[in-house]
Design a protein around this motif. Structure first.
Motif, PDB file in Angstrom:
ATOM      1  N   VAL A 123     -19.082  11.380 -14.012  1.00  0.00           N
ATOM      2  CA  VAL A 123     -18.111  11.149 -12.932  1.00  0.00           C
ATOM      3  C   VAL A 123     -16.960  12.143 -13.049  1.00  0.00           C
ATOM      4  CG1 VAL A 123     -16.508   9.499 -11.877  1.00  0.00           C
ATOM      5  CG2 VAL A 123     -18.716   8.705 -12.789  1.00  0.00           C
ATOM      6  N   PHE A 124     -16.851  12.984 -12.021  1.00  0.00           N
ATOM      7  CA  PHE A 124     -15.804  13.996 -11.956  1.00  0.00           C
ATOM      8  C   PHE A 124     -15.009  13.775 -10.674  1.00  0.00           C
ATOM      9  CE2 PHE A 124     -19.122  15.577 -14.625  1.00  0.00           C
ATOM     10  CZ  PHE A 124     -18.451  16.186 -15.676  1.00  0.00           C
ATOM     11  N   VAL A 125     -13.688  13.818 -10.799  1.00  0.00           N
ATOM     12  CA  VAL A 125     -12.827  13.473  -9.667  1.00  0.00           C
ATOM     13  C   VAL A 125     -11.718  14.500  -9.482  1.00  0.00           C
ATOM     14  CG1 VAL A 125     -13.262  10.987  -9.902  1.00  0.00           C
ATOM     15  CG2 VAL A 125     -11.322  12.020 -11.103  1.00  0.00           C
ATOM     16  N   ASP A 126     -11.198  14.540  -8.268  1.00  0.00           N
ATOM     17  CA  ASP A 126      -9.996  15.308  -7.975  1.00  0.00           C
ATOM     18  C   ASP A 126      -8.918  14.309  -7.563  1.00  0.00           C
ATOM     19  OD1 ASP A 126     -10.601  14.590  -5.316  1.00  0.00           O
ATOM     20  OD2 ASP A 126     -11.374  16.575  -4.815  1.00  0.00           O
ATOM     21  N   GLU A 127      -7.780  14.806  -7.166  1.00  0.00           N
ATOM     22  CA  GLU A 127      -6.669  13.907  -6.807  1.00  0.00           C
ATOM     23  C   GLU A 127      -6.987  13.042  -5.582  1.00  0.00           C
ATOM     24  OE1 GLU A 127      -3.920  12.945  -8.442  1.00  0.00           O
ATOM     25  OE2 GLU A 127      -4.739  14.175 -10.050  1.00  0.00           O
ATOM     26  N   ILE A 128      -7.779  13.555  -4.661  1.00  0.00           N
ATOM     27  CA  ILE A 128      -8.153  12.766  -3.480  1.00  0.00           C
ATOM     28  C   ILE A 128      -9.006  11.565  -3.901  1.00  0.00           C
ATOM     29  CG2 ILE A 128      -9.476  12.797  -1.322  1.00  0.00           C
ATOM     30  CD1 ILE A 128      -8.587  15.784  -1.065  1.00  0.00           C
ATOM     31  N   ASP A 129      -9.967  11.810  -4.794  1.00  0.00           N
ATOM     32  CA  ASP A 129     -10.799  10.721  -5.310  1.00  0.00           C
ATOM     33  C   ASP A 129      -9.948   9.700  -6.062  1.00  0.00           C
ATOM     34  OD1 ASP A 129     -13.200  12.051  -4.455  1.00  0.00           O
ATOM     35  OD2 ASP A 129     -13.216  13.219  -6.314  1.00  0.00           O
ATOM     36  N   LYS A 130      -9.058  10.200  -6.914  1.00  0.00           N
ATOM     37  CA  LYS A 130      -8.211   9.299  -7.701  1.00  0.00           C
ATOM     38  C   LYS A 130      -7.331   8.441  -6.789  1.00  0.00           C
ATOM     39  CE  LYS A 130      -6.563  11.015 -11.667  1.00  0.00           C
ATOM     40  NZ  LYS A 130      -5.978  11.990 -12.624  1.00  0.00           N
ATOM     41  N   GLN A 131      -6.817   9.035  -5.714  1.00  0.00           N
ATOM     42  CA  GLN A 131      -5.992   8.258  -4.789  1.00  0.00           C
ATOM     43  C   GLN A 131      -6.821   7.189  -4.092  1.00  0.00           C
ATOM     44  OE1 GLN A 131      -2.553   8.359  -4.540  1.00  0.00           O
ATOM     45  NE2 GLN A 131      -3.012   6.427  -3.510  1.00  0.00           N
ATOM     46  N   ALA A 132      -8.049   7.512  -3.733  1.00  0.00           N
ATOM     47  CA  ALA A 132      -8.928   6.503  -3.131  1.00  0.00           C
ATOM     48  C   ALA A 132      -9.164   5.364  -4.113  1.00  0.00           C
ATOM     49  CB  ALA A 132     -10.249   7.135  -2.692  1.00  0.00           C
ATOM     50  N   PHE A 133      -9.385   5.682  -5.399  1.00  0.00           N
ATOM     51  CA  PHE A 133      -9.531   4.632  -6.414  1.00  0.00           C
ATOM     52  C   PHE A 133      -8.272   3.764  -6.471  1.00  0.00           C
ATOM     53  CE2 PHE A 133     -12.618   7.318  -9.212  1.00  0.00           C
ATOM     54  CZ  PHE A 133     -13.679   6.940  -8.438  1.00  0.00           C
ATOM     55  N   ARG A 134      -7.104   4.412  -6.507  1.00  0.00           N
ATOM     56  CA  ARG A 134      -5.838   3.657  -6.549  1.00  0.00           C
ATOM     57  C   ARG A 134      -5.711   2.729  -5.331  1.00  0.00           C
ATOM     58  NH1 ARG A 134      -3.844   8.922  -7.756  1.00  0.00           N
ATOM     59  NH2 ARG A 134      -3.510   9.134 -10.001  1.00  0.00           N
ATOM     60  N   ASP A 135      -6.047   3.259  -4.167  1.00  0.00           N
ATOM     61  CA  ASP A 135      -5.950   2.455  -2.944  1.00  0.00           C
ATOM     62  C   ASP A 135      -6.919   1.275  -2.983  1.00  0.00           C
ATOM     63  OD1 ASP A 135      -4.026   4.249  -2.055  1.00  0.00           O
ATOM     64  OD2 ASP A 135      -5.366   5.267  -0.646  1.00  0.00           O
ATOM     65  N   LEU A 136      -8.141   1.511  -3.449  1.00  0.00           N
ATOM     66  CA  LEU A 136      -9.125   0.437  -3.554  1.00  0.00           C
ATOM     67  C   LEU A 136      -8.657  -0.630  -4.541  1.00  0.00           C
ATOM     68  CD1 LEU A 136     -12.284   2.699  -3.518  1.00  0.00           C
ATOM     69  CD2 LEU A 136     -11.839   0.859  -1.871  1.00  0.00           C
ATOM     70  N   ILE A 137      -8.148  -0.186  -5.682  1.00  0.00           N
ATOM     71  CA  ILE A 137      -7.618  -1.125  -6.680  1.00  0.00           C
ATOM     72  C   ILE A 137      -6.477  -1.937  -6.066  1.00  0.00           C
ATOM     73  CG2 ILE A 137      -6.373  -1.280  -8.876  1.00  0.00           C
ATOM     74  CD1 ILE A 137      -8.035   1.300  -9.700  1.00  0.00           C
ATOM     75  N   GLY A 138      -5.614  -1.270  -5.318  1.00  0.00           N
ATOM     76  CA  GLY A 138      -4.497  -1.941  -4.653  1.00  0.00           C
ATOM     77  C   GLY A 138      -4.944  -2.971  -3.629  1.00  0.00           C
ATOM     78  N   LEU A 139      -6.143  -2.801  -3.100  1.00  0.00           N
ATOM     79  CA  LEU A 139      -6.701  -3.755  -2.137  1.00  0.00           C
ATOM     80  C   LEU A 139      -7.501  -4.869  -2.824  1.00  0.00           C
ATOM     81  CD1 LEU A 139      -7.805  -1.193   0.594  1.00  0.00           C
ATOM     82  CD2 LEU A 139      -5.975  -2.900   0.792  1.00  0.00           C
ATOM     83  N   GLY A 140      -7.464  -4.882  -4.156  1.00  0.00           N
ATOM     84  CA  GLY A 140      -8.113  -5.949  -4.905  1.00  0.00           C
ATOM     85  C   GLY A 140      -9.557  -5.684  -5.284  1.00  0.00           C
ATOM     86  N   ILE A 141     -10.008  -4.441  -5.148  1.00  0.00           N
ATOM     87  CA  ILE A 141     -11.382  -4.090  -5.503  1.00  0.00           C
ATOM     88  C   ILE A 141     -11.412  -3.670  -6.975  1.00  0.00           C
ATOM     89  CG2 ILE A 141     -13.348  -2.567  -4.998  1.00  0.00           C
ATOM     90  CD1 ILE A 141     -12.518  -4.291  -2.589  1.00  0.00           C
ATOM     91  N   GLU A 142     -12.320  -4.254  -7.741  1.00  0.00           N
ATOM     92  CA  GLU A 142     -12.528  -3.795  -9.115  1.00  0.00           C
ATOM     93  C   GLU A 142     -13.383  -2.529  -9.043  1.00  0.00           C
ATOM     94  OE1 GLU A 142     -14.117  -5.569 -13.295  1.00  0.00           O
ATOM     95  OE2 GLU A 142     -15.553  -5.583 -11.625  1.00  0.00           O
ATOM     96  N   VAL A 143     -12.861  -1.438  -9.567  1.00  0.00           N
ATOM     97  CA  VAL A 143     -13.570  -0.165  -9.603  1.00  0.00           C
ATOM     98  C   VAL A 143     -13.992   0.071 -11.049  1.00  0.00           C
ATOM     99  CG1 VAL A 143     -13.382   2.326  -9.198  1.00  0.00           C
ATOM    100  CG2 VAL A 143     -12.205   0.733  -7.666  1.00  0.00           C
TER     101      VAL A 143
END
Length: 165
Positions: A123-143
């Motif tokens: 799994v390789f990510v950039d800042e856009i991917d990391k922000q999507a993870f943060r947003d998903l976590i903020g919406l209550g999704i376990e990533v």
């Protein structure tokens, strides 16, 4: 509207392949692979290749655009045990914001490309991917990162993302 029976939602930039079509499908007891991807929904060659993997596992497969997934998934029969396959975390966020409900998101494979850093060996990510993870976590999704069902599950948190810059 009823809630669809999504037993697993997974980001894998390869979409459907052997691990998804055979290993994860058997582990989760799914009977439908739903590929939510605009390109695959319009590309017959991609569909043919991915369908062969699904057929070898004895499960159905559908190829829907993100919009169609948002509009139609709520009409799924409760007997459909859906394995939702998404190509990017950004697409997962679009689905969640569009009303597609799942409580956790498995991150299986995101290839390396220039500018991306490794969160794991797959799994390789950039800042856009990391922000999507943060947003998903903020919406209550376990990533969480987990390539195969027997691999250790690594939960992605904001702290985990900060440590991996």
């Amino acid at each position: 509207m009823t809630e669809p029976n999504i037993v697993l939602a997974r980001v894998d930039n390869r979409l459907v392949h052997g691990q998804v079509g055979v290993v994860w499908t058997a582990q989760c007891g799914t009977n439908l692979l739903l590929v939510a991807n605009d390109f695959a929904a319009e590309n017959e060659l991609q569909q043919t290749l991915m369908s062969a993997t699904a057929e070898s596992s004895g499960v159905g497969i559908r190829f829907w655009t993100l919009k169609k997934t948002i509009d139609m998934i709520h009409k799924a029969s409760p007997r459909q045990k859906i394995f939702l396959i998404i190509q990017t975390p950004e697409d997962a966020l679009i689905l969640v914001k569009g009303g597609v409900k799942f409580s956790s998101l498995n991150i299986g494979n995101m290839h390396y490309s220039e500018g991306k850093i490794g969160l794991s060996n797959k799994v390789f990510v950039d800042e856009i991917d990391k922000q999507a993870f943060r947003d998903l976590i903020g919406l209550g999704i376990e990533v969480y990162l987990q390539e195969l069902p027997n691999d250790k599950k690594v939960v992605v948190t904001n702290d985990f993302l900060e440590k991996n810059k």
